[in-house]
Design an enzyme around this catalytic site. Sequence first.
Site, mmCIF file in Angstrom:
data_model
loop_
_atom_site.group_PDB
_atom_site.id
_atom_site.type_symbol
_atom_site.label_atom_id
_atom_site.label_comp_id
_atom_site.label_asym_id
_atom_site.label_seq_id
_atom_site.Cartn_x
_atom_site.Cartn_y
_atom_site.Cartn_z
ATOM 1 N N LEU A 136 7.248 34.410 -67.360
ATOM 2 C CA LEU A 136 5.756 32.870 -67.870
ATOM 3 C C LEU A 136 5.802 31.949 -66.663
ATOM 4 C CD1 LEU A 136 7.275 31.661 -71.514
ATOM 5 C CD2 LEU A 136 5.714 33.085 -70.602
ATOM 6 N N ASP A 137 4.144 31.343 -66.078
ATOM 7 C CA ASP A 137 3.601 30.543 -65.431
ATOM 8 C C ASP A 137 5.311 29.551 -65.628
ATOM 9 O OD1 ASP A 137 1.638 32.230 -64.768
ATOM 10 O OD2 ASP A 137 0.177 30.984 -65.595
ATOM 11 N N LYS A 138 5.310 28.990 -64.281
ATOM 12 C CA LYS A 138 5.971 27.558 -64.053
ATOM 13 C C LYS A 138 5.939 26.581 -65.235
ATOM 14 C CE LYS A 138 6.859 23.800 -61.546
ATOM 15 N NZ LYS A 138 6.655 23.155 -60.095
ATOM 16 N N THR A 140 4.327 26.785 -68.484
ATOM 17 C CA THR A 140 3.898 27.435 -69.736
ATOM 18 C C THR A 140 5.718 27.942 -70.353
ATOM 19 O OG1 THR A 140 2.074 28.832 -69.073
ATOM 20 C CG2 THR A 140 3.463 29.541 -71.108
ATOM 21 N N ARG A 236 -5.518 31.971 -69.871
ATOM 22 C CA ARG A 236 -6.333 30.612 -69.281
ATOM 23 C C ARG A 236 -7.275 31.013 -68.293
ATOM 24 N NH1 ARG A 236 -1.198 29.073 -64.851
ATOM 25 N NH2 ARG A 236 -3.339 27.076 -64.431
#
EC number: 5.4.99.-
Length: 308
Positions: A136-138, A140, A236
């Site tokens: 996951l993105d930082k 998220t 996104r």
Amino acid sequence: MTTFVIKWTVKEHEAGLLREFLRVHKKISKSALADIKFSGGELLVNGKLSTVRKAVATGDEISVRFPPEEISSSMAPLPINLDILFEDDHLLIVNKSPGLPTIPSRYQTYGSLAQAVLHYYEEKGIQSTFHAINRLDKDTSGLVMIAKHRFAHSLFSMQQRNKEIKRTYLAGVRGTFNEKKGIISANIARNPESLIERMVSEHGQVAVTHFRLLKELGQNSLVALQLETGRTHQIRVHMSHIGHPLLGDDLYGGPVDVIGRQALHSWRVSFYHPFEEKKMALTAPLPNDLNRLFGHVEAEDWGINEYN
């Protein structure tokens, strides 16, 4: 330190050479068998050391002891609290908090989920390195699946390639919807003017996102999303592309006045557990910042559990 041992009982249709039992029926790769042979692992049939040339019969007990794993010297274990939702000998599923990167990067070398997991392994005496099945993105939040040994990582990664692991995300976005659900099919490529940004481009990789409206509050909406593909920043980019950027996502045009990060949460995952031989599903409750925006999410009321 703990090394991983897996045991099976040979079924009638699995009888034959041990090599075929392990390669064909249990999906252990040729390289993994070589690792077991040369790096300190063991193969046992009915408790006796054996080679892959051993014939096995119905009812035989097979034990595979995998060699200890090398822990990456580039990632120092760090004492960061983990919200563990599921754990067994093969799999760890955590609810990642927003602001924590999955792995260290050039932008943040200190403090990551990977380092937290390595510290946890160190405390528990588990000789393994970090095997993320998904990332996951930082900013998220939500579910991250982590294999506790190489063999588990191989099996779950195979499921992922075959699109057998299903994930549902919840996202807060700007705007209201005319349609309650839809499919976004738009190729995604790197933005040549940015090191991190992605963009919709006919020359990019195929990307498909399914969305479903759950709740509208003023000029904001809560949607559930599933991915047919797993491109970087896919949700996104796609939501921005259709005019509904994620709240807090300044990289893709989202408003930053209501939440301090992109409003995206990995909410539910369903998969087949190859060692337990059963289907499983887990959910991670919305974190406080998203609950403040949209109120408590009663998933059953909206039928999200059946979204898969």
